[in-house]
Design an enzyme around this catalytic site. Structure first.
Site, PDB file in Angstrom:
ATOM      1  N   HIS A 184      49.331   8.988  -8.632  1.00 18.10           N
ATOM      2  CA  HIS A 184      49.069   8.486  -9.984  1.00 18.10           C
ATOM      3  C   HIS A 184      50.329   7.874 -10.601  1.00 18.10           C
ATOM      4  CE1 HIS A 184      47.095   8.743 -14.053  1.00 18.10           C
ATOM      5  NE2 HIS A 184      48.365   8.789 -14.432  1.00 18.10           N
ATOM      6  N   GLU A 185      51.418   8.647 -10.596  1.00 19.14           N
ATOM      7  CA  GLU A 185      52.644   8.171 -11.226  1.00 19.14           C
ATOM      8  C   GLU A 185      53.253   6.995 -10.455  1.00 19.14           C
ATOM      9  OE1 GLU A 185      53.188   9.005 -14.098  1.00 19.14           O
ATOM     10  OE2 GLU A 185      51.965  10.829 -14.212  1.00 19.14           O
ATOM     11  N   HIS A 205      51.765   3.844 -11.742  1.00 19.30           N
ATOM     12  CA  HIS A 205      52.446   3.353 -12.940  1.00 19.30           C
ATOM     13  C   HIS A 205      53.757   2.641 -12.565  1.00 19.30           C
ATOM     14  CE1 HIS A 205      49.834   4.984 -15.952  1.00 19.30           C
ATOM     15  NE2 HIS A 205      50.039   6.252 -15.620  1.00 19.30           N
ATOM     16  N   HIS A 264      53.237  -0.674 -10.891  1.00 17.02           N
ATOM     17  CA  HIS A 264      52.812  -1.615 -11.929  1.00 17.02           C
ATOM     18  C   HIS A 264      54.040  -2.175 -12.652  1.00 17.02           C
ATOM     19  CE1 HIS A 264      49.814  -2.293 -15.519  1.00 17.02           C
ATOM     20  NE2 HIS A 264      50.203  -3.421 -14.967  1.00 17.02           N
TER      21      HIS A 264
END
Length: 600
Positions: free
Chosen positions: A391-392, A395, A398
């Site tokens: 998940h991190e 980020h 991105h």
């Protein structure tokens, strides 16, 4: 093997600590920037009266504003991350305090800037670009400010609002202090009559326990503690809502909902469409709750039972190195560059991996425009920690793609799009694990986990969104948001969403009192829309048309160069239509059917 925990920060091996040198090579360099930014701010103040007089002056002021914003970002990020390494270190607590003070002071000093830009009319801006083509890069930035123009006040009023900004968050601050510092839940007993400390951190773990006595005791003890402060929490939330309504009125918005969605240029119809479409599909959630009741073998499914897994995983310890290998394989559909880059990030110490005494809990991705996109973890070696890592990293990747492609002015992301990038990764990991599961028990566990993600992120967050809408509407109509009023409203919503299979415990009516996101109004819906958009994108990456992954990577590169709704269209996602939500509901139904079939 139990999770790794280091008593001292200095005991953590270097390879598992982030390297913040891409921000500052020393604390002294950070102190220097704290002084430099004051000089930069003084310099831009001298341009206040001439910044819009001609194209070159306008460009110079925009560039200097970028430099100040980037420096302030770097100052804040470094202080925040150093503090999070060890919250017992008073030196970095003082750094954080200094950074927050600088933000307030400089925001007040720069309060003239946005009103000045807004005064440049479109024809003049076009002429400026003719004379200075370099200004073209700021067109979307300019258009955003022009769109805000009806909501920008005169410079003197903007300065007052900037100075009062620390007070407008008073309700949230009071809630945070009571909730995180003053509340003591004591301890609860398990089925063996053992006393176990109850905290915010341990509560969900207790609700996931197969010890039903512990679950019930934790549930009742937690809410009895909130009940002792229920009127305080109601008044705090009441003033938070009133602050939003008054602020929206001062800035000429028709409602606090419009004010909240305006910055992202998200039509209120998107918010309403989410609630309406999810409500039309609540029968799926009711079916899921009935299946849970059956598989847990319970005559009554209480609110303290709903977090218990259908199937227990083997709960084996997954070393961090193995988690990275799993991540490589799961995210390989995103292409070689994506995988190669995050592997370089691990080698270059983007990640602060393990827990140490005083380290902030949880996980996040953070960084400045010109730094590495760092990740804070408290890796515990369980499957959920692998999902957190993935998940991190979503980020951070991105951020990496955006900062590599976009200028500083468009180098950030809205929450609306940021949650998509992280949740796409989670979806890809889930699909990989299900496709590579070795036995039926593991498949059932993964399918149930995926359904829980839908329940927690789509259905639950939409219920929160509906609660906020009702609360703000009631306050606008002149109703006092008393404890009884809020609890009745929340209880009714919970019954509607959970259905007849779930026993509606009286205690759950107070759940509104412990949700911190309610103090950032109309925020939680973004989790639901982000999850649904990500599910749509992940399915297309795995089985969509040729070239779709390139579209998604282009979305990652877009930063905030346009409004979120438009940026998602790069990846063929139109959140103004019900399609992504309907597709998400279809996926939930498909997973539910598979699990029902396996359950027999």
């Amino acid at each position: 093997m139990s999770k790794l925990y280091f008593k001292s920060r200095n005991d953590v091996p270097d390879e598992f600590r982030w390297d913040l040198s891409s921000l500052y090579t020393s604390d002294e360099a950070w102190q220097d920037d704290c002084e430099n930014i004051k000089r930069l701010t003084a310099d831009i103040k001298t341009m206040e009266k001439t910044m819009t007089s001609d194209a070159s002056s306008f460009l110079a002021s925009l560039k200097m504003h970028d430099e100040i914003s980037l420096t302030l970002e770097r100052i804040f990020v470094y202080a925040h991350m150093k503090k999070d390494e060890d919250n017992q270190n008073s030196k970095y607590l003082s750094f954080m305090d200094k950074a927050q003070t600088l933000i307030a002071e400089i925001s007040a000093e720069l309060s003239f800037f946005t009103p000045a830009v807004s005064m440049v009319d479109p024809d003049t801006f076009d002429k400026f670009i003719e004379n200075c083509p370099e200004l073209e890069i700021y067109r979307h930035f300019y258009n955003v400010i022009q769109r805000h123009k009806p909501h920008i006040l005169a410079p003197d009023y903007e300065e007052i609002i900037a100075k009062f900004s620390q007070l407008t968050s008073c309700a949230e601050d009071v809630f945070s202090i009571i909730n995180n510092a003053d509340m003591d839940f004591g301890s609860v007993k398990n089925s063996l009559n053992e006393e176990i400390s109850l905290t915010h951190g341990s509560y969900i773990s207790m609700l996931e326990s197969d010890d039903r006595v512990l679950r019930k005791n934790a549930f009742q003890k937690l809410y009895s503690t909130y009940a002792g402060l229920k009127n305080t929490f109601a008044q705090t939330y009441n003033y938070s809502v009133k602050t939003d309504i008054v602020t929206a009125g001062l800035r000429n918005y028709s409602s606090s909902l419009e004010a909240s969605l305006f910055a992202d240029n998200v039509p209120t119809g998107v918010y309403d469409n989410l609630i309406d479409t999810v409500n039309k599909n609540l029968s799926l959630l009711h079916r899921y709750m009935s299946l849970k009741k059956k598989m847990l073998g319970l005559q009554e499914l209480h609110m303290y039972d709903i977090y218990v897994p259908f199937e227990n995983s083997n709960n084996r310890y997954i070393p961090f190195e193995e988690a990275v290998e799993i991540m490589q394989k799961a995210l390989s559909p995103l292409g070689q560059e994506y995988v190669k880059t995050f592997m370089s990030g691990i080698k270059d110490r983007w990640i602060d991996v393990y827990e140490n005494q005083g380290k902030s809990s949880g996980a996040y991705s953070f960084g400045a425009y010109d730094s590495n996109p760092y990740i804070l973890l408290n890796y515990g070696g369980r499957l959920k920690d692998v999902f957190t890592l993935v998940h991190e990293m979503g980020h951070s990747m991105h951020s990496w793609y955006t900062r590599k492609t976009q200028p500083f002015v468009y180098g950030g992301h809205s929450i609306f799009t940021a949650e998509v990038a992280s949740t796409v990764n989670e979806n890809l990991l889930m699909h990989y694990l299900i496709n590579n599961a070795v036995d039926e028990s593991e498949i059932k566990y993964l399918l149930a986990t995926h359904l829980e993600e839908f329940r927690g992120t789509v259905f639950r967050q939409t219920m929160f969104a509906e609660f906020e809408t009702s609360a703000h509407r009631a306050a606008l109509d002149g109703n006092m948001l008393s404890c009884d009023f809020l609890s009745k409203m929340y209880s009714d919503l919970n019954k509607k969403y959970m259905g007849n299979a779930v026993f509606s415990d009286d205690e759950i009516s107070l759940e509104w009192a412990r949700i911190p996101h309610f103090y950032s109004s109309f925020y939680v819906y973004k989790y639901a829309t982000g999850f649904l958009a990500a599910s749509y994108i992940a399915r297309n990456i795995l089985s969509g048309p040729d070239g779709y992954t390139d579209k998604y990577i282009n979305f990652l590169k877009s930063g905030n160069s346009d409004y979120p709704i438009e940026l998602l269209k790069i990846a063929d996602v139109d959140m103004c239509s019900p399609d992504p939500i309907d597709e998400g509901m279809k996926e939930f139904a498909e997973i539910l059917y598979k699990l029902e079939s396996l359950a027999g």
